[in-house]
Design an enzyme around this catalytic site. Sequence first.
Site, PDB file in Angstrom:
ATOM      1  N   ILE A 153      -1.760  -5.780  -1.278  1.00 15.10           N
ATOM      2  CA  ILE A 153      -1.376  -5.383  -2.631  1.00 15.10           C
ATOM      3  C   ILE A 153      -0.733  -4.005  -2.626  1.00 15.10           C
ATOM      4  O   ILE A 153       0.330  -3.796  -3.226  1.00 15.10           O
ATOM      5  CB  ILE A 153      -2.592  -5.399  -3.565  1.00 15.10           C
ATOM      6  CG1 ILE A 153      -3.158  -6.817  -3.692  1.00 15.10           C
ATOM      7  CG2 ILE A 153      -2.217  -4.865  -4.948  1.00 15.10           C
ATOM      8  CD1 ILE A 153      -4.485  -6.891  -4.417  1.00 15.10           C
ATOM      9  N   ASP A 172      -3.830   5.466   3.736  1.00 17.85           N
ATOM     10  CA  ASP A 172      -4.674   4.418   4.302  1.00 17.85           C
ATOM     11  C   ASP A 172      -4.828   4.689   5.791  1.00 17.85           C
ATOM     12  O   ASP A 172      -3.960   4.349   6.588  1.00 17.85           O
ATOM     13  CB  ASP A 172      -4.057   3.033   4.081  1.00 17.85           C
ATOM     14  CG  ASP A 172      -5.032   1.909   4.425  1.00 17.85           C
ATOM     15  OD1 ASP A 172      -5.970   2.164   5.212  1.00 17.85           O
ATOM     16  OD2 ASP A 172      -4.863   0.790   3.915  1.00 17.85           O
ATOM     17  N   ALA A 235      -8.651  -2.370  -8.770  1.00 16.02           N
ATOM     18  CA  ALA A 235      -9.422  -2.706  -7.570  1.00 16.02           C
ATOM     19  C   ALA A 235     -10.841  -3.089  -7.954  1.00 16.02           C
ATOM     20  O   ALA A 235     -11.188  -4.262  -8.000  1.00 16.02           O
ATOM     21  CB  ALA A 235      -9.402  -1.531  -6.593  1.00 16.02           C
ATOM     22  N   GLU A 264     -18.115  -0.331 -22.277  1.00 12.33           N
ATOM     23  CA  GLU A 264     -18.279   0.005 -23.699  1.00 12.33           C
ATOM     24  C   GLU A 264     -17.601   1.328 -24.036  1.00 12.33           C
ATOM     25  O   GLU A 264     -16.889   1.441 -25.036  1.00 12.33           O
ATOM     26  CB  GLU A 264     -19.768   0.067 -24.045  1.00 12.33           C
ATOM     27  CG  GLU A 264     -20.037   0.287 -25.523  1.00 12.33           C
ATOM     28  CD  GLU A 264     -21.527   0.263 -25.848  1.00 12.33           C
ATOM     29  OE1 GLU A 264     -21.878   0.525 -27.008  1.00 12.33           O
ATOM     30  OE2 GLU A 264     -22.324  -0.027 -24.930  1.00 12.33           O
ATOM     31  N   HIS A 277      -9.881  -8.061 -16.936  1.00 16.52           N
ATOM     32  CA  HIS A 277      -9.910  -8.533 -15.539  1.00 16.52           C
ATOM     33  C   HIS A 277      -8.816  -9.571 -15.297  1.00 16.52           C
ATOM     34  O   HIS A 277      -9.070 -10.696 -14.856  1.00 16.52           O
ATOM     35  CB  HIS A 277     -11.280  -9.104 -15.184  1.00 16.52           C
ATOM     36  CG  HIS A 277     -11.593  -9.008 -13.718  1.00 16.52           C
ATOM     37  ND1 HIS A 277     -12.743  -9.478 -13.167  1.00 16.52           N
ATOM     38  CD2 HIS A 277     -10.871  -8.496 -12.680  1.00 16.52           C
ATOM     39  CE1 HIS A 277     -12.754  -9.264 -11.865  1.00 16.52           C
ATOM     40  NE2 HIS A 277     -11.628  -8.667 -11.548  1.00 16.52           N
ATOM     41  N   GLY A 279      -6.246  -9.238 -13.140  1.00 13.94           N
ATOM     42  CA  GLY A 279      -5.538  -9.026 -11.885  1.00 13.94           C
ATOM     43  C   GLY A 279      -4.978 -10.268 -11.228  1.00 13.94           C
ATOM     44  O   GLY A 279      -3.802 -10.333 -10.893  1.00 13.94           O
TER      45      GLY A 279
END
Length: 393
Positions: A153, A172, A235, A264, A277, A279
Amino acid sequence: MTFAIQTLNAISPLGLERLDRSRFDVGTDIPEPRALLLRSADLHSYEVPPSLYAVARAGAGTNNIPVDAMAARGIPVFNTPGANANAVKELVIAGMLLAARNLYHAADYTKNLVAEQHLSGKELDQQVEAGKKAFAGFELPGRTLGVIGLGAIGVLVANAAQSLGMKVLGYDPAITVERAWQLSPSVEQVTSVEELLASSDFITLHVPLIEATQGLVSAERIATMRPGSVILNFARGGIVDEAAVIAALDSGHLHAYVNDFPTEAGSIHPKVIALPHLGASTSEAEDNCAVMAVDQLTDFLLHGNIRNSVNFPTVVMGRTPGTTRLAIFNENKPNMIGQITAVLAEAGLNVAEFTNRARGDYAYTLVDVEGQVEDDLKASILAIDGIIRARKV
């Protein structure tokens, strides 16, 4: 031999169609499954049956699976890295545009003019013109994006951002050779998270949630970021200290926080864009993940090959004609190979092909032996101290 596969979530039919029903029984209610195929089902309280050989998740993250406990039982856990990469990449780019142009709140503003204030015609036009100044944003070209994690990704995001005219920094320390080749040579790789945060206008996270990444974006690190920066998190929620992010948003140090993990506190904050969510929520990503998970699972069940396991090494060996294959899981201890081959020799079996790989505390062996293997050979192998599991493939 027929293998029973239990599905714990809805799996794309495109993946399930790849299962030869003469070799595989597939269903949601199977008492003694050889394998589990799932997406988000939580296995942490799952009672593992002795019949279970493997777990395959149609997705990249495996936080819902007790990976280490499965390894201790000789059960590989497969995931599908890269199968949903394009879907997440597109969402990250969309997140940058939402934040840079204030689109989320601008859309709410115009909806409110009609739905709540009941404006129309000339009056609506006037309020639109009067209010748009509050949502003036900025453009992406010339801005710097920092990408933490250059896997499937992260590399796609970095390359896409560069094509939009952005300067891209990447971090990385464990980047693979394959991903390095895929990464645009114009992406500058930095040597620390701190350097990346201090030099970026946007940061995007593409690392797994493990002990080392819990709270990676902390209050101390946020303080080093450029004023007006944007954090994008597609992620895992725990990688970011949300309380610290909200404090930085309140002070004006950060411009926005775009994430895929609503809480919240975050969902009601005016500078937070919290998505449900999304993704990998595209039909293409679900198909890709299912196909990849099924292919890896069937290759393991039928041939013993391991690809993309998160708790055992990659071990792939072509079948040798006229031989019988043994698949052996063991602790990563000295002289395991010697003891295994000694048992085979004592049984009068000649080894045609042999491969062994270790990963952390565990190792995996594939061995093709000439001739037939008697049932008592498995017992002899299991009697070796450190052997976890063995099966005839």
